[in-house]
Write an enzyme that holds these catalytic residues in place. Structure first.
Site, PDB file in Angstrom:
ATOM      1  N   LYS A  73      12.413 -28.087 -35.505  1.00  0.00           N
ATOM      2  CA  LYS A  73      12.576 -28.199 -36.859  1.00  0.00           C
ATOM      3  C   LYS A  73      12.280 -27.224 -37.648  1.00  0.00           C
ATOM      4  O   LYS A  73      12.506 -26.751 -38.943  1.00  0.00           O
ATOM      5  CB  LYS A  73      11.965 -29.655 -37.320  1.00  0.00           C
ATOM      6  CG  LYS A  73      12.417 -30.737 -36.693  1.00  0.00           C
ATOM      7  CD  LYS A  73      11.338 -31.949 -36.960  1.00  0.00           C
ATOM      8  CE  LYS A  73      12.040 -33.154 -36.437  1.00  0.00           C
ATOM      9  NZ  LYS A  73      11.159 -34.513 -36.454  1.00  0.00           N
ATOM     10  N   VAL A 268       7.590 -34.045 -29.475  1.00  0.00           N
ATOM     11  CA  VAL A 268       7.331 -35.157 -28.496  1.00  0.00           C
ATOM     12  C   VAL A 268       7.702 -34.788 -27.098  1.00  0.00           C
ATOM     13  O   VAL A 268       7.759 -35.535 -26.267  1.00  0.00           O
ATOM     14  CB  VAL A 268       8.059 -36.498 -28.929  1.00  0.00           C
ATOM     15  CG1 VAL A 268       7.539 -36.960 -30.208  1.00  0.00           C
ATOM     16  CG2 VAL A 268       9.585 -36.357 -28.974  1.00  0.00           C
TER      17      VAL A 268
END
Ligand code: GLU
Length: 314
Positions: A73, A268
């Protein structure tokens, strides 16, 4: 002071950080809401440190491939700003931490402007991905892969298509988020290609060396440690490092900023990067996560190195 990786002392510290981290991996487990990630071996742990001349020091499972997930991101935000300018991107997303989980959508409904809070949560990153330009989905995907190759210094870096498929098949919550944002007027055009691009970005596959190099670029004010080329404008680096401090570690960001004190981002997939400014780039990988989504072993490695190498920014 810049870190000197020639020293034996540093090498010892990195190995000690790894064994310290190992003591905690049994308290976590791999993400299972993306089925492909659940297959990862929770005992893996690796670390890489890259100094600002491009020297790399590693320990443990540093060659293990993992998907960047939320770490990417940071890259897509930089690319979206490069293509559209700062002002446009921040008409789609804010800069405030939420204190909520990364995939939360509660605030999207209650906000007056309905803009996602920041680019590090899923909603914000999906809005940012929708700004990435190209004449087709394939071209936009290629552009993201090329950009990630440039920022990691690895010309072979690619997408893990198994993870991509797994996310696409099971990403119902992300689908809900983008549809809600579409209804709120944040997303232009069809939602599905934007979502595919977001899953592609999350599924970029790397190892600790690639990630430590990227972190070193961030720590080095956007300059490639090897070639000395300015890869990211300074203004953009300052912005992303700030967002990493305030929002980079999910709903643990506040405590992490206070105790560890390095601009960091976790994913994650089990990766964490840290970019102590003017010092070095650090990456840790361990797929056993805590309940907030941070690698348990990776967190301990960052804690250890921050303290022993005096990397806390305040
Ligand atoms: N692809 C993951 C998702 O959308 C990214 C989450 C993360 O790493 O925080 O849920």
């Amino acid at each position: 002071m810049m870190l000197d990786l020639e020293s034996v002392e540093q090498e010892k510290l990195i190995r000690q950080a790894l064994s310290y981290g190992h003591k905690f991996v049994r308290y976590g487990k791999p993400a299972d809401y993306i089925p492909e990630l659940a297959k990862k071996d929770p005992s893996k742990l690796g670390v890489a440190v890259c100094d600002l001349n491009g020297n790399m020091m590693t320990a443990g499972d540093c060659d293990e491939q993992f998907t960047m997930q939320s770490i990417a991101k940071v890259m897509s935000l930089i690319l979206a700003i490069e293509q559209n300018g700062f002002e446009y991107v921040f008409t789609k997303v804010g800069m405030e931490p939420t204190g909520d989980a990364f995939n939360s959508m509660v605030r999207l409904e209650s906000l007056i402007k309905k803009k996602p809070f920041n680019p590090m949560i899923n909603a914000g990153a999906i809005a940012v991905a929708s700004c990435i330009r190209g004449s087709s989905l394939e071209e936009r995907q290629r552009c993201c892969v090329e950009f990630a190759r440039k920022l990691t210094g690895n010309p072979k870096l690619d997408v893990d298509y198994e993870v991509f498929r797994s996310e696409k098949e099971t990403g119902h919550k992300n689908r809900a988020i983008i549809n809600l944002m579409k209804a709120n007027g944040i997303i232009d055009g069809d939602v599905e290609p934007h979502l595919d691009l977001y899953f592609t970005i999350c599924s970029l596959s790397a190892n600790c060396r690639d990630m430590a190099f990227f972190a070193a670029v961030l720590a080095n004010n956007g300059v490639n440690p090897n070639t000395k080329e300015q890869l990211i404008p300074l203004r953009v680096v300052k912005l992303v490092r700030s967002l990493m401090v305030t929002c980079g570690m999910y709903d643990y960001s506040g405590e992490y900023a206070a105790t560890v004190g390095m601009p960091s981002k976790s994913g994650v997939g089990g990766g964490i990067i840290a970019a102590p400014i003017g010092k070095c780039g650090i990456a840790a990988y361990g797929p056993a996560l805590d309940e907030k989504g941070n690698s348990v072993g990776g967190l301990k490695i960052m804690e250890f190195l921050s303290e022993k190498m005096d990397l806390h920014m305040f």
